[in-house]
Enzyme design. Sequence first.
Site, PDB file in Angstrom:
ATOM      1  CD  GLU A   1      -2.851  -1.384   1.895  1.00  0.00           C
ATOM      2  OE1 GLU A   1      -4.333  -1.515   1.803  1.00  0.00           O
ATOM      3  OE2 GLU A   1      -2.377  -1.088   3.200  1.00  0.00           O
TER       4      GLU A   1
ATOM      5  CB  CYS B   1       3.010   7.396   3.319  1.00  0.00           C
ATOM      6  SG  CYS B   1       3.418   6.227   4.714  1.00  0.00           S
TER       7      CYS B   1
ATOM      8  CB  CYS C   1       7.316  -5.442   8.205  1.00  0.00           C
ATOM      9  SG  CYS C   1       8.732  -4.564   9.256  1.00  0.00           S
TER      10      CYS C   1
ATOM     11  CB  CYS D   1       6.753  -3.220  16.020  1.00  0.00           C
ATOM     12  SG  CYS D   1       8.303  -2.740  15.720  1.00  0.00           S
TER      13      CYS D   1
ATOM     14  CB  CYS E   1       3.166  -2.393  13.725  1.00  0.00           C
ATOM     15  SG  CYS E   1       3.148  -1.970  11.758  1.00  0.00           S
TER      16      CYS E   1
ATOM     17  CB  CYS F   1       0.711   5.591  11.520  1.00  0.00           C
ATOM     18  SG  CYS F   1       1.056   7.307  11.131  1.00  0.00           S
TER      19      CYS F   1
HETATM   20  N1  SAH Z   1       9.470   0.383   9.647  1.00  0.00           N
HETATM   21  C1  SAH Z   1       9.747   1.795   9.893  1.00  0.00           C
HETATM   22  C2  SAH Z   1       8.375   2.473   9.321  1.00  0.00           C
HETATM   23  C3  SAH Z   1       6.986   1.907   9.969  1.00  0.00           C
HETATM   24  S1  SAH Z   1       5.558   2.886   9.897  1.00  0.00           S
HETATM   25  C4  SAH Z   1       9.507   2.087  11.257  1.00  0.00           C
HETATM   26  O1  SAH Z   1       9.467   1.307  12.023  1.00  0.00           O
HETATM   27  O2  SAH Z   1       9.907   3.367  11.769  1.00  0.00           O
HETATM   28  C5  SAH Z   1       5.817   4.562  10.557  1.00  0.00           C
HETATM   29  C6  SAH Z   1       5.249   4.730  12.134  1.00  0.00           C
HETATM   30  O3  SAH Z   1       4.294   4.246  12.406  1.00  0.00           O
HETATM   31  C7  SAH Z   1       6.379   3.969  12.854  1.00  0.00           C
HETATM   32  O4  SAH Z   1       6.872   5.022  13.820  1.00  0.00           O
HETATM   33  C8  SAH Z   1       5.385   2.893  13.443  1.00  0.00           C
HETATM   34  O5  SAH Z   1       6.011   2.469  14.801  1.00  0.00           O
HETATM   35  C9  SAH Z   1       4.208   3.522  13.581  1.00  0.00           C
HETATM   36  N2  SAH Z   1       3.117   2.601  13.783  1.00  0.00           N
HETATM   37  C10 SAH Z   1       3.066   1.399  13.500  1.00  0.00           C
HETATM   38  N3  SAH Z   1       1.812   0.837  14.033  1.00  0.00           N
HETATM   39  C11 SAH Z   1       1.277   1.873  14.493  1.00  0.00           C
HETATM   40  C12 SAH Z   1      -0.122   1.926  14.991  1.00  0.00           C
HETATM   41  N4  SAH Z   1      -0.985   0.980  14.913  1.00  0.00           N
HETATM   42  N5  SAH Z   1      -0.665   3.323  15.278  1.00  0.00           N
HETATM   43  C13 SAH Z   1       0.087   4.222  15.331  1.00  0.00           C
HETATM   44  N6  SAH Z   1       1.485   4.238  14.842  1.00  0.00           N
HETATM   45  C14 SAH Z   1       1.979   2.993  14.348  1.00  0.00           C
END
Ligand code: SAH
Length: 371
Positions: free
Chosen positions: A95, A108, A115, A119, A122, A342
């Site tokens: 996406e 974005c 991934c 985490c 996420c 996000c």
């Molecule tokens: N892999 C990269 C990009 C991830 S997405 C990274 O970890 O930075 C960008 C941001 O969204 C990251 O800071 C991630 O931690 C955050 N994120 C992930 N899941 C989320 C959620 N459910 N709600 C809000 N932010 C989230």
Amino acid sequence: MIRDRINLLGLPRQELELLVAERFGAKPFRARQLMKWIYRRGAADFSVMSDLKQEFRAQLQETAAIEVPDIVTEQRSADGTRKWMLRMDETQGIETVYIPEPGRGTLCISSQVGCAMDCSFCSTAQQGFNRNLSVAEIVGQVWLAHRELKDTRPDGRAITNIVFMGMGEPLANYRNVVPAMRIFLDDLGYDLSRRRVTLSTSGLVPQIYKLAQECNVALAVSLHAPDDELRNQLVPINRRHPIDELLAACWHYIDKQNGRSITFEYVMLDGVNDRPEQARALARLLRGHPAKLNLIPFNVFPGTRYRSSPAAAILEFRDILNDHGVIATTRRTRGDDIDAACGQLAGRVTDRTQTRLGAKLAASRATAEAR
Ligand code: SAH
């Protein structure tokens, strides 16, 4: 897939010049003309490239292509955010999200199908990992969005900023992400300044050092916790590269950047990382350094055990940080009605990871301790 034809999308300028010279015996400026057509004008067809000789166009048609991913679906949010799902192959999808704001438009983009960082908060992590995107697949996201959006603005520049905050960990696909970024920065590519291209990482320390040397764009780091114990749970890569190592890499990165700062992302999880003493601990880590904190209200997705901190708790957290000398802002949630916010990007992923990174790291630590 067009067999045996070389995909020109995403080829760095020097490589394209070399190709044009060696394969077609053409002058280097032909490569520059080609780049203008491909990126600025969004051409996918050599026949429209009117300033190239008929014969050269015919040669290109034979042996080269400008190949971009297919759009599977497009959704539009009430707030103007747009989300595309792109087909990577028969079963895989990723996406890309466009977020318009007054005076700027942010795209974005994704760097991997799924991934592997695992985490816990996420939704991409829940899908597991399938594969890295190629340079053409990364650049192709911008190419497609630019084609869809350029006529919405008189100067054609609907995309003013690009952020690697879609699916995937960009530094785990360093090999393809860096050449893609070079196209974003190239004045014959998307002509963006280094501060308008942001790479967001969960904290792959060795690659942060490498990036500082090789392609110094704006850096965002997903911190999410003020101490190792909690960060180990939320961001498992912390067990390999703990906070002090990560921050040392960040300050090194900034040294090379003169006068800029790192954005630390911090997702606000109710009752997990949002207590006032955690805000104070965070301030102690970051105070006096070129750091900005971006608080992200947690976006829910099916199956998650987390909830977002209430608005009042986020405000209090932000105020404590600001009072303790750390600039903190709250990220406005965009596109959540189309699951484009996000952490909500799920795409379509067939998991090929054997075990989760969190479990793997816990196991390797247990082995190390047993020795
Ligand atoms: N892999 C990269 C990009 C991830 S997405 C990274 O970890 O930075 C960008 C941001 O969204 C990251 O800071 C991630 O931690 C955050 N994120 C992930 N899941 C989320 C959620 N459910 N709600 C809000 N932010 C989230």
